[in-house]
Design a protein around this motif. Structure first.
Motif, PDB file in Angstrom:
ATOM      1  N   GLY A  74       0.803  -0.912   0.589  1.00 48.99           N
ATOM      2  CA  GLY A  74      -0.208   0.025   0.068  1.00 48.99           C
ATOM      3  C   GLY A  74       1.378   1.414   0.389  1.00 48.99           C
ATOM      4  N   ILE A 122      -9.876   1.122   2.334  1.00 52.37           N
ATOM      5  CA  ILE A 122      -9.415   0.142   1.475  1.00 52.37           C
ATOM      6  C   ILE A 122     -10.146  -1.039   1.175  1.00 52.37           C
ATOM      7  CG2 ILE A 122      -7.260  -0.905   0.536  1.00 52.37           C
ATOM      8  CD1 ILE A 122      -6.342   1.528   2.446  1.00 52.37           C
ATOM      9  N   ASP A 129      -5.541   2.397  -2.632  1.00 50.65           N
ATOM     10  CA  ASP A 129      -4.588   2.886  -1.447  1.00 50.65           C
ATOM     11  C   ASP A 129      -4.798   3.930  -1.589  1.00 50.65           C
ATOM     12  OD1 ASP A 129      -3.566   0.156  -0.483  1.00 50.65           O
ATOM     13  OD2 ASP A 129      -3.962  -0.203  -1.629  1.00 50.65           O
TER      14      ASP A 129
END
Length: 339
Positions: A74, A122, A129
């Protein structure tokens, strides 16, 4: 041993060194320290070393959280704004009569809650992200500005807060923020190396689909990573509020870039599956030495963002070169195995 054998061994060792994701950061630190020590005799002094260490605390804490997020594949663009809003929560709590310890915990807790919100957006809403944390950046920054109405929080500094923030140094250049940062580094090292979350984080970042098929709770791992990042941002905001003795609506502006830069310079990969706490330390050290060099040399501080971006670009280029070397080594090993 023949000359060709020695050369072959030397090349192998250099190849392995260059394939180390943190090798570039370590080399850059050495070059910066040597060149600055030659150019400015005051640079290697104990006082200046203490200044560099205290300056790097804020970026280091954010980079630790960012490294954990990057390992899972991420990215967190909201750490700077979470840092500012968390500082506002802590300052407001203290001004409202809360004991100092509760005010500081409120700041850290606010950061963790905002990190949890990132993780839920998310994993539960399916937002990328980049989009989720970019939205949080705007939300947290806007909330702090609306809350303060453009007027900074002041008047929350208690005598103990001066020690906690490092403005007063009962232990010399070893301040409380340095001790907190060292404890955070050890904690992240333990989490990544000795816990199931750490093992799962690398697996999720390397191949989330394979990790899911292996029974890894991918969503829980990603949420935890963002909670850690938010917690680190809240902790940074708490320390920054004490260091500046005021919480401005723009607090934390630009720190997300510094955090990403430090993490990547230290060897974390934007593609996930790689990174470690000591690399974040090296990355933060590179940026802090660079900022210190700008200050000592008398160059305008406005160049700091330019230099940070340039160092980040060099780190990405080195990372790509290291990846190509690793791929070449793997192909070479495969050909040798076949023959």
């Amino acid at each position: 041993m023949s000359t060709s054998s020695v050369i072959g061994i030397s090349r192998t060792r250099w190849g392995k060194a260059l394939q180390n994701p943190s090798a570039g950061a370590l080399l850059l630190v050495a070059v910066l320290v040597i060149s600055m020590s030659i150019a400015f005799p005051t640079f290697p002094s104990a006082i200046n070393a203490g200044n560099v260490a205290n300056q790097m605390v804020f970026v280091l804490l954010l980079a630790l959280g960012m490294t954990v997020v990057l390992i899972t594949g991420g990215i967190d663009l909201s750490v700077g704004s979470i840092m500012g809003l968390s500082a506002g929560v802590g300052a407001y709590s203290i001004n409202s009569g809360a004991p100092l310890i509760l005010g500081l915990l409120a700041a850290v807790g606010a950061g963790a809650v905002l990190g949890l919100a990132n993780g839920l957006m998310i994993t539960r809403l399916g937002l990328p992200d980049f989009i989720a944390t970019l939205a949080m950046l705007g939300i947290a920054r806007g909330l702090l500005f609306l809350w303060t109405n453009g007027v900074p929080f002041i008047g929350y500094m208690l005598p103990e807060y001066y020690v906690i923030s490092g403005l007063e140094r009962p232990f010399g250049f070893i301040t409380v923020p340095i001790i907190i940062a060292a404890a955070a580094v050890l904690a992240i090292i333990f989490v990544l190396r000795k816990t199931s979350f750490g093992r799962h984080a690398y697996g999720v970042g390397s191949n989330p689909h394979a990790a899911l098929l292996s029974g890894v709770p991918v969503d829980r791992v990603k949420i935890t990573a963002y909670v850690i990042s938010g917690l680190m941002a809240g902790l940074t905001g708490m320390l920054m509020a004490g260091r500046t003795t005021t919480v401005a609506p723009t607090m934390g502006l630009g720190y997300e870039i510094a955090a990403i830069a430090a993490a990547i310079i230290g060897g974390a990969a934007l593609t996930g599956g790689r990174g470690h706490a000591l690399g974040a330390v090296l990355g933060a050290l590179v940026l802090s030495i660079t900022a210190n060099a700008i200050n000592i040399s008398g160059v305008s501080s406005t160049w700091q963002q330019v230099v940070t971006g340039s160092v980040l670009l060099l780190a990405v280029v080195f990372d790509r070169a290291s990846a190509l070397l690793r791929e070449r080594s793997i192909r070479s090993a495969g050909r040798l195995a076949v023959t």
